[in-house]
Design a protein around this motif. Structure first.
Motif, PDB file in Angstrom:
ATOM      1  N   THR A  30      33.816  -8.845  15.519  1.00 30.24           N
ATOM      2  CA  THR A  30      34.949  -7.932  15.458  1.00 30.24           C
ATOM      3  C   THR A  30      35.914  -8.140  16.614  1.00 30.24           C
ATOM      4  O   THR A  30      37.025  -7.643  16.580  1.00 30.24           O
ATOM      5  CB  THR A  30      34.486  -6.463  15.449  1.00 30.24           C
ATOM      6  N   THR A  31      35.504  -8.828  17.664  1.00 32.74           N
ATOM      7  CA  THR A  31      36.424  -9.090  18.763  1.00 32.74           C
ATOM      8  C   THR A  31      37.256 -10.316  18.401  1.00 32.74           C
ATOM      9  O   THR A  31      36.766 -11.425  18.388  1.00 32.74           O
ATOM     10  CB  THR A  31      35.681  -9.317  20.097  1.00 32.74           C
ATOM     11  N   MET A  32      38.507 -10.076  18.084  1.00 31.46           N
ATOM     12  CA  MET A  32      39.385 -11.149  17.654  1.00 31.46           C
ATOM     13  C   MET A  32      39.942 -11.860  18.873  1.00 31.46           C
ATOM     14  O   MET A  32      40.310 -11.236  19.849  1.00 31.46           O
ATOM     15  CB  MET A  32      40.540 -10.591  16.820  1.00 31.46           C
ATOM     16  N   LYS A  33      40.014 -13.160  18.779  1.00 32.50           N
ATOM     17  CA  LYS A  33      40.637 -13.960  19.814  1.00 32.50           C
ATOM     18  C   LYS A  33      41.838 -14.655  19.193  1.00 32.50           C
ATOM     19  O   LYS A  33      41.816 -15.049  18.033  1.00 32.50           O
ATOM     20  CB  LYS A  33      39.657 -14.976  20.366  1.00 32.50           C
ATOM     21  N   TYR A  34      42.873 -14.779  19.979  1.00 30.50           N
ATOM     22  CA  TYR A  34      44.079 -15.457  19.537  1.00 30.50           C
ATOM     23  C   TYR A  34      44.350 -16.602  20.494  1.00 30.50           C
ATOM     24  O   TYR A  34      44.096 -16.498  21.692  1.00 30.50           O
ATOM     25  CB  TYR A  34      45.265 -14.491  19.511  1.00 30.50           C
ATOM     26  N   GLU A  61      45.764 -21.656  25.332  1.00 29.78           N
ATOM     27  CA  GLU A  61      45.372 -20.472  26.088  1.00 29.78           C
ATOM     28  C   GLU A  61      44.757 -19.481  25.116  1.00 29.78           C
ATOM     29  O   GLU A  61      45.142 -19.432  23.944  1.00 29.78           O
ATOM     30  CB  GLU A  61      46.581 -19.825  26.767  1.00 29.78           C
ATOM     31  N   GLU A  62      43.841 -18.670  25.601  1.00 30.28           N
ATOM     32  CA  GLU A  62      43.131 -17.711  24.752  1.00 30.28           C
ATOM     33  C   GLU A  62      43.527 -16.293  25.148  1.00 30.28           C
ATOM     34  O   GLU A  62      43.631 -15.982  26.335  1.00 30.28           O
ATOM     35  CB  GLU A  62      41.635 -17.911  24.957  1.00 30.28           C
ATOM     36  N   TYR A  63      43.742 -15.430  24.143  1.00 31.04           N
ATOM     37  CA  TYR A  63      44.139 -14.048  24.368  1.00 31.04           C
ATOM     38  C   TYR A  63      43.303 -13.122  23.502  1.00 31.04           C
ATOM     39  O   TYR A  63      42.926 -13.470  22.389  1.00 31.04           O
ATOM     40  CB  TYR A  63      45.626 -13.843  24.031  1.00 31.04           C
TER      41      TYR A  63
END
Length: 114
Positions: free
Chosen positions: A27-31, A79-81
């Motif tokens: 459920t923790t989305m990464k962009y 980069e990851e957000y």
């Protein structure tokens, strides 16, 4: 489970019930904000996605009309957000730079470009 019936063989599929930890982690989305470099002419493309591997494959399979003519692409920088809004703002900022030396300094982790 493999079942046999006479000369026939088939696979019986059972639903997999995820562990609680698996559900929480999914459920923790990464962009990802990414910069691609064309191996054809060394031009850059900047975008964002939730699945970096899938998106790179789409660019290299020419499923994106904008990048199809300059394929193949290599992942140059990313980069990851955690937040989609942060990723979109960073993508817009990077697109406004339009500067090869800026992207090179960014890739080399030069803190003056932040």
């Amino acid at each position: 489970m493999i079942k046999r019936s006479g000369s026939s063989v088939w696979l019986e599929c059972r639903p997999v019930i995820p562990r609680v930890r698996d559900v929480f982690e999914s459920t923790t989305m990464k962009y990802f904000v990414y910069i691609l470099r064309s191996t054809k002419d060394s031009s850059f493309y900047i975008g964002y996605t939730k699945d970096l591997n899938r998106r790179l494959a789409e660019h290299n399979e020419c499923r994106s009309r904008y990048t199809a003519l300059k394929a193949p692409w290599e992942l140059y920088y990313y980069e990851e957000y955690e937040d989609k809004g942060d990723a979109l703002r960073r993508e817009i900022f990077l697109k406004k730079q339009r500067n090869r030396s800026f992207y090179e300094r960014l890739k080399n982790n030069d803190k003056t470009v932040w």
